[in-house]
Structure formats: C-alpha cells, structure tokens
Enzyme design. Sequence first.
Site, PDB file in Angstrom:
ATOM      1  CG  ASP A  28      32.649  36.492  39.440  1.00 53.53           C
ATOM      2  OD1 ASP A  28      32.508  37.686  39.737  1.00 53.53           O
ATOM      3  OD2 ASP A  28      33.381  36.103  38.507  1.00 53.53           O
TER       4      ASP A  28
ATOM      5  CG  ASP B 147      38.543  40.389  36.791  1.00 51.86           C
ATOM      6  OD1 ASP B 147      38.648  39.725  37.833  1.00 51.86           O
ATOM      7  OD2 ASP B 147      37.705  40.127  35.907  1.00 51.86           O
TER       8      ASP B 147
HETATM    9  C1  DGJ Z   1      35.121  37.851  36.739  1.00 50.27           C
HETATM   10  C2  DGJ Z   1      36.151  37.553  37.782  1.00 50.27           C
HETATM   11  O1  DGJ Z   1      36.599  38.719  38.386  1.00 50.27           O
HETATM   12  C3  DGJ Z   1      37.285  36.774  37.146  1.00 50.27           C
HETATM   13  O2  DGJ Z   1      38.310  36.570  38.067  1.00 50.27           O
HETATM   14  C4  DGJ Z   1      36.743  35.499  36.612  1.00 50.27           C
HETATM   15  O3  DGJ Z   1      36.274  34.705  37.667  1.00 50.27           O
HETATM   16  C5  DGJ Z   1      35.645  35.767  35.611  1.00 50.27           C
HETATM   17  N1  DGJ Z   1      34.630  36.620  36.170  1.00 50.27           N
HETATM   18  C6  DGJ Z   1      35.010  34.489  35.147  1.00 50.27           C
HETATM   19  O4  DGJ Z   1      33.918  34.697  34.356  1.00 50.27           O
END
Ligand code: DGJ
Length: 702
Positions: free
Chosen positions: A452, A521
């Site tokens: 990430d 997300d």
């Molecule tokens: C952003 C990601 O897109 C989410 O899916 C998740 O992993 C969060 N970060 C966790 O902090």
Amino acid sequence: MPIFATPQGWVLETANTGYALGLNAAGLLAHCYWGPRLTTAADYPPPPNPPAWGSFNNPAQLTPEEYPGYADIKFSEPCLKLSFADGVRDVVLRFESAAMPDGDRPELHITLRDAVYPFRLTLHYRVHAAYDLIERWVTAVNEGPTPIMIERIWSAQWHLPPGDSYRLSHLTGRFMDEFHLRREPLGHGVKVLESRRITSSHHHNSWFAVDRGHADEDSGAVWFGACAWSGNWKLAAEVTDFASTRLSLGINDWDFAWRLKPGESFSTPASCAGFTGDGFGGASRRMHDYIRDGVLPHGRQLHQVLYNSWEATEFAVDEPSQTRLAELAAAMGIELFVIDDGWFHRRNHDRAGLGDWWPDTQKFPNGLQPLIAKVTALGMQFGLWIEPEMVNPDSDLYRAHPDWVIHFPTRARTEGRNQLILNMGRPDVQDYLIAKLDRLLAEHTISFIKWDMNRNVSEPGWPDAPGDQRELWVRYVQGLYRVWGTLRERHRHIVWQSCSGGGGRADLGILHYADQIWPSDNTEPAARLAIQEGFSQLFPAGTMESWVTDMGPQHLSLAFRFHVGMCGALGIGGHLEHWDAARRAEAAEWIARYKTIRPLVQLGDCYRLRSPQQHAFSALQYVAKDRSEAVLFAFRTHIPAPAILPPIYLRGLDPDAPYEVEGIAGARSGRAWMHAGLSIALADFESTVRRIRRLYRTMPAA
Ligand code: DGJ
C-alpha cells in the site's frame, strides 16, 4: 518480417498494423505512417519534406519528428530538452546509425548524436507483433568530460495521420472514485494530463485512446497506449496549427532535472502504443493480452478467492479476532486469508507504527506464526498488508532516522494520514527495507502481499542528494522498483498486489512487480461497476481485485454484490461475523460458482456490452480464447418506471456455431446471439450471471 529497412527508412509491422519512419531531405528522423498494415513495402509513404510557411514556421517546425529535441526554430512540444555545461540549452540531433539487434523480440535501435557536443541518444523500438503494439523508449549517454543537465526526456512522441480531427479518451478520478472514462475532442493547442504526486495517481492515468470521433466498442480506428512508469508522468496531446496531432508521453518534466555525469547513461521508461480498427474493445483486448503475456511476471496465473480483514476489523486485528474470521472464511471456500493494516508494532490507529515491520506483541503475543498455522490448517494460504514507503513520526524507525524522509530542512514536514514518505531514492533506505521485509517474508509462511501507499508527496527535498535534488522524482521510483524487484526475486512464490489507497498506483510499470491491483477503496457495488469499467480500458480482469463487502445501501442483495466482484479477481471484505448462517451459505455458493468461471473471467477476452458509466442497465462478457464458452454479467441499478430494457447483443462468439445461454431455452447460432440479441428481465438493483456454451463447432444442417 516485423522490422525492415526500405530505401526511405524503416517499417515496423505487427499482425495488422504498419509504422514507418525515415530520414527526410534535411536529415530529420521523421514519422511517415501509423495505421493498418499496407500491402507492400513501397506502399509506405516517404518521409515528409514540408516547405516553410512564411518566415515564422520553417521546415523543421513543420516536420513530424519521431523524437524532436528543442533546437532550431521549433515551438511544438519537444521530447528532449538539455542544458550543456557551457550554457547552451538546445540539442541538435543528427542521425548516426540504425541497428536491428538479434534477440527474443524484434527491435530497431536508431542512434542520433548532437551535431557539436558529445551526447548520444538511442531511440529503441520493440515490436509486439501479436498484440499490434510498439514499445518505445530512449537512452541518453554523456560521452564528454562535463555534466549535461537533462530537463526533459520523454519516452516517445506518437504521431497520428495528419489532417484529421481527433477525439481523446482518457481516465480521470480521485480517491474512492477512480477511472472515470472521459472522451473529448482534441482541439488546437496542448492538452496535458499528468501526475506530480510521486505515484502515477488516482487522478489521471497515462492510458490514452484516440479516434476520429466515431469509433465504438466494436469498430473504428483507435490509436491507444500508456506509459510504463509508476511516478510522475506527463502526456501532452498537441494539435498544431498545421493539423498535425501527436501525443508525447514520459516522465514528467515538472520540477525534474537529471545531472548526466561524464560516461553515464539515462534510460527512460517505455511507452507502449498500438493501432486497431476494432474499436475501443479491440484496443483493450490487445492491451490485456500484452499485459498478461508481456508485462506481468505470471500473467496466466489464476488468482485465488481471498478474504481481506480491512473493512471488517480495521486496526483491531489480533489473533482471536482473525482466527474467528479465518474459520468462517475457510468454511465458505475462501482460499487466501489476508490480514490488512493493524498487525505490526504499536499499530492501533493510523498515528503510529508505520516503519516498524514486526508483529505487535500485544495483538500477537506469539507472533504471527500461530495464526498462520491455523489459517494453513484450515486449508487457506496466508497474506499480509504492508506499506513500506511510509513512516509515522511516532515509530522507532523515524526516531532512529528522521533524515530518511523526503523533506526540505527549513520547512515543516507536512503529514498526510499522519505519515511521512521515506526517500526511496536513498540506497540506505532501500537496503533497510530489503533487509527488514526479506526477514519478515523469510520467517513467515506468506503467500500474498498487499503493498500500500497512502499519501502523496510534499516538500520534495533531498538535502544530501548525490546529484541534483530534482532527481528525486525518478530515483524514488527506481528505488521502489529495486526494493520490490529484489523481494520478488527472493520470494518467488508470493503474489503481490499494488495498492495506493485504492487505484493510486495502477500503471504498466508497477505490473512488472505486482500481479494485481486494488482499483479502489470504494467497494459500494454500483459505484464499483463504473470504476471497474474504467479500469478495464487498460487492465485485464485478472489484475482487478474486487471485494464483496457491506458498503453501500443494505437493500443491495448479496447476489448483486457478488456479481460485481465476480467480474474480476473475487475477494470478500465484509464482516463475516455479522453475516448470518444463511448469508454465509449463499456466499459459499457464489464462491463455488465463481471458481467454475474463474479462468474465463481472469484469462478470457473482455467485451464491454453496455457501459455502466453511461447506462443504469449494463452488461459485460468474457469469452474463452477458443470461443467454446463465455460468461455474461448484466446489472440494473435504478431506472425509473416504466423501464424497457434493451436487448443485449453478445460478442466474440463463433458466428456459425450453436451456443446455449444459461436460463434461455434453445440453442441459437453465435450470429443470432450477436445480432438478434437476447432479452433479460431485471428489476432495480438486480443482476445476473449466465454461462454460455458452444454445443458444436458448426451449426448442424437443418
Ligand atoms: C488503504 C487501502 O486502500 C485499504 O484497502 C486499506 O488497506 C487501508 N489503506 C489500510 O490502511
């Protein structure tokens, strides 16, 4: 032969296209042709020799150069801008040689040299014949005794046939709302799309498609491409006042400089582009196949159905809570259990912990291994979330190395999500991350990593940079690739996912390291349909992780949620402890169903039948490469009553073979399904998935 020389220059041919370039009378390397493959070598037009237009536009300005340097009386976008040690700030490129080296893939290398200074530039062309694609990049070499400043060095300039008006299709978005497809006429002047965020970004994508304004999914001339770069990039689409349209693509020159020292070379990332007469769908399918076969490390690998803890437990992960989720997940047929954020040292919220990549001892008193053993005993593989490029000021790493973050010494360090960005350009940061993460991966049985990256850059300084501080933009990405590439090499069994708060780092560059992308997300299924459609313009479905969660209106059925997820690499992200037994049993059925269509979805040809970005009634189809079977997805969101749903016209079938469509009585020819279509009745927020099977190779005689 895919590449051959002619008396006028060189021709690059793919299965269906031709691309020609040559030296004109003035010695400029000019673009000659890009479009359908022509019949004979002599059919390709010669290099143009445009006459001057008064005293304000000389022939060089009017020549469509393959790779223009800033020099002469030229004002359209150059690909190269240099500054020599004596203050000379233009570059006069002269042809030196051409070569077609032996290798796995056909390549043409054209070497140019500055007329005065010891500067050499090689243009690389690589032909991907089966996909109708050409990959271009350049290498610059300083052969002199003094440094040369590179102020702009793009990967390619792509020229469209002169004289026409064009329409540009591209993708825009933002966090939680990525991949909107935009189509707009290309007018005179320069249209710029770019990222200045240090990642390729949620906001624009370097993918482009250009047509004459009337291509559709199935037909029409489309020129398309993208840049294989995961940092700041720029696309300049220029229409000159002489009806010449060209798209330049490469590393963003904004705040960029590179001090090319004596004897050093600099290679750009590649830009890959193609032409098709098969419309936007044909363009996407060529890119999908190329990505699977030529970019992804294991493009034909099927991805497992995963569970991800993020939306269920956020930071509140610990051994008991994850064990309970794992037991429920395994019973539903999930194959891979992934713990997202929250598992590492003092990570109880987003204000601490990033940088300290070892299990939190309160949440996991005996480390992660007992949970991994449990997950494995349940028949699943185990995966983990990391965010290596980031550090919270409240972390052991930052306390030990505050100088490791990107910063200007005299400025406050602006935090985003309470975190700062490690300077991935620094070899010591790279080595630290390689050592720490290598150990994590070596000490645990980990099959999947979600990588990430949750903020964009500020104060882009590097006080003790080895060269110009503005090299940061490129050295960062090179460092990222080195760390990821080294870990990937050492842990070959791991499947890697690229995430940057969703789709903030979705590009051809990262797919050399990541097997998958997390597109957004936003897991609200109706919004997701639109995001997935935009994503599919460039990326194949196997790279598109898609979760079924609890996000969005509760009236949305589990079936609808699953159908959306089943259009990509299916995952589950809902809180399974909040799902009752009936919901979990239904989910298990959908997961089992997905497994039966997984090869079709992940490896088949994608046909966008009706756009969810444009219509509340949308449809999508995946067809096996041998056309023996296919799967159809159709979705209805809200259409005010009275609604009449139009027929769906299938695509990609053998016209002369009989097919059955699940749920519809009687076989019909592929031609009939494609041209007479089929009707499906759906209420608001209903959806369907139908398998399509070929019965014989040809229709039986009547
Ligand atoms: C952003 C990601 O897109 C989410 O899916 C998740 O992993 C969060 N970060 C966790 O902090």
